[in-house]
Design a protein around this motif. Structure first.
Motif, PDB file in Angstrom:
ATOM      1  N   ALA A 110       0.832  -1.205   0.000  1.00  0.00           N
ATOM      2  CA  ALA A 110       0.000   0.000   0.000  1.00  0.00           C
ATOM      3  C   ALA A 110       0.863   1.251   0.000  1.00  0.00           C
ATOM      4  CB  ALA A 110      -0.923  -0.005   1.220  1.00  0.00           C
ATOM      5  N   SER A 151       2.765   1.630  -3.678  1.00  0.00           N
ATOM      6  CA  SER A 151       2.008   1.604  -4.927  1.00  0.00           C
ATOM      7  C   SER A 151       1.141   2.841  -5.065  1.00  0.00           C
ATOM      8  CB  SER A 151       1.127   0.345  -4.982  1.00  0.00           C
ATOM      9  OG  SER A 151       0.226   0.317  -3.893  1.00  0.00           O
ATOM     10  N   ARG A 198      -2.554   0.026  -7.589  1.00  0.00           N
ATOM     11  CA  ARG A 198      -2.573  -0.646  -6.285  1.00  0.00           C
ATOM     12  C   ARG A 198      -3.301  -1.982  -6.333  1.00  0.00           C
ATOM     13  NH1 ARG A 198      -4.212   3.557  -2.412  1.00  0.00           N
ATOM     14  NH2 ARG A 198      -1.995   4.078  -2.416  1.00  0.00           N
ATOM     15  N   ALA A 201      -6.944  -3.308  -2.017  1.00  0.00           N
ATOM     16  CA  ALA A 201      -6.657  -1.999  -2.609  1.00  0.00           C
ATOM     17  C   ALA A 201      -7.667  -0.965  -2.147  1.00  0.00           C
ATOM     18  CB  ALA A 201      -6.657  -2.111  -4.132  1.00  0.00           C
TER      19      ALA A 201
END
Length: 408
Positions: A126, A129, A134, A327
């Motif tokens: 996390a 990205s 993500r 995500a």
């Protein structure tokens, strides 16, 4: 950190979690038979094999808080190293006067290590990205974690047959220790530049995004890991369905492998789709519907083809949810709380996976397979409702766009 080789960091996390997963799976094809040789009772074998999950139930939340308190690098490296040493502990157990105690201690240590690895792997991903990629990154990391366990199953069975049990354990431990070295060499600190004493080790993230993702995870793990995996062999025996001349036990192994493979493939697909579409919620909902359809097909299956179709749909559904759901959690969670949010998500998933067999097996005996599998088909739909309610209450939208995710 964003400017520091994010793809290399994600690739290293994938490799590390894949390699260390060998230690989780390697013991399963060995210990049941080895237990009889060493005089370990079947109950104790079951307790040893489950010990890491029980430990994670307690350790997941503190591991997430630790990540937010001191950062990702040290806990990630430490978790990998603990899992490597714990896997070596299997060899100590073989020669020990009380092997069951040493195996149990090794599995407890492995559970502690895996709690650290799970909390840090998703948080690192996390952190490094961008929102637009993500989902893909989360899907790859989750697939790496998932693939490691079945690879360990194969490693344990094949290497122990070709060479010996100690060699199989040593090879798995070596991979875990190599993973720790790889993390030390490549993975930088991504989360905290200084310790945050205000984050307490026992603090649990009860925010709407964390609870929403965690409850969706709970429903999937309860029905998939819990109910399906614990009842499938009995279902096959009752229906008299087999493939390639194998018994119900052998056939269930093939079907479980198929669900794991489908899940791993669609972890990559789901995450990538959520990036391309620019929204997480529609992709999560689509795969929840696939899981629902899978249980409905399974409940009505009267042939090997029907069973395979149902299991593949279930595997694809639960796998496809993983990347975009994680995500989405990262999109909606402030960066400095991601460790605790991941801990909450992991706790609820493990609770679901642990409760599934406890509820599923007695329910099958009391009501039969069709009602139980039909109820499992409802769970993904209920998870979809929870997802929509949680996302709307937090964002004011049923379908927040990836581009609207706040920059860290």
């Amino acid at each position: 950190m964003r400017a520091t080789r994010p793809r290399a960091v994600v690739a290293a996390v994938i490799a590390c979690t894949f390699f260390v997963g060998f230690g989780g799976g390697v013991v399963f094809p060995i210990l049941p038979n080895l237990g009889a040789v060493l005089g370990i009772s079947s109950f104790m074998v079951g307790l040893i094999l489950s010990a890491n999950r029980f430990v994670r139930l307690v350790a997941n939340a503190p591991a997430g808080a630790l990540v937010d308190r001191i950062g990702t690098r040290k806990p990630f490296i430490a978790g990998l190293a603990i899992e490597g040493v714990a896997t070596l502990g299997y060899n100590v157990a073989i020669e020990a006067a009380a092997p069951e105690a040493w195996f149990l201690l090794a599995r407890v240590a492995w559970g502690l290590g895996s709690a650290l690895v799970f909390a840090t792997a998703y948080t690192i991903t996390a952190d490094v990205s961008e929102a637009k990629s993500r989902g893909t990154s989360m899907g790859f990391v989750r697939a790496g974690i998932t693939f490691g366990f079945p690879a360990g199953l194969v490693l344990g069975g094949v290497v122990s047959d070709l060479y010996s049990v100690p060699v199989a354990f040593s090879v798995a431990a070596a991979f875990a220790l190599v993973a720790s070295g790889l993390a030390y060499a490549i993975v930088p600190e991504t989360h905290a530049t200084e310790a945050k004493s205000s984050v307490k080790p026992w603090e649990i993230d009860r925010s709407v995004p964390a609870l929403t993702a965690g409850l969706v995870n709970f429903g999937l793990y309860f029905s998939y890991v819990g109910v399906l995996f614990s009842t499938l062999v009995v279902f096959l025996g009752e229906r008299g369905i087999a493939v390639f001349g194998y018994t119900a036990q052998g056939t269930s192994g093939f079907l479980m492998a198929g669900t794991v493979l489908a899940g791993s493939v669609f972890m990559l697909v789901g995450g990538s789709l959520s990036d391309r579409v620019g929204a997480r919620v529609p992709i999560v909902l689509a795969f929840l519907v696939a899981a629902c359809a899978g249980f409905l097909v399974l409940s009505m299956a009267g042939s090997a083809a029907g069973l395979l179709a149902g299991c593949l749909l279930i595997g694809a559904g639960q796998g496809g949810v993983g990347g975009p759901l994680l995500a989405l959690l990262a999109d909606l969670t402030p960066g400095d709380r991601m460790g605790r949010a991941t801990g909450t998500n992991n706790v609820l998933g493990d609770v679901g996976g642990g409760l599934g067999p406890l509820v599923g097996l007695p329910a099958v005996e009391a009501f039969g397979f069709v009602p139980v599998y039909a109820a499992c088909a409802v769970l993904p739909l209920a998870a979809g409702v929870v997802l929509l309610v949680g996302v709307y209450s937090h964002t004011g939208s049923l379908n927040p766009q990836v581009d609207d995710a706040p920059a860290d």
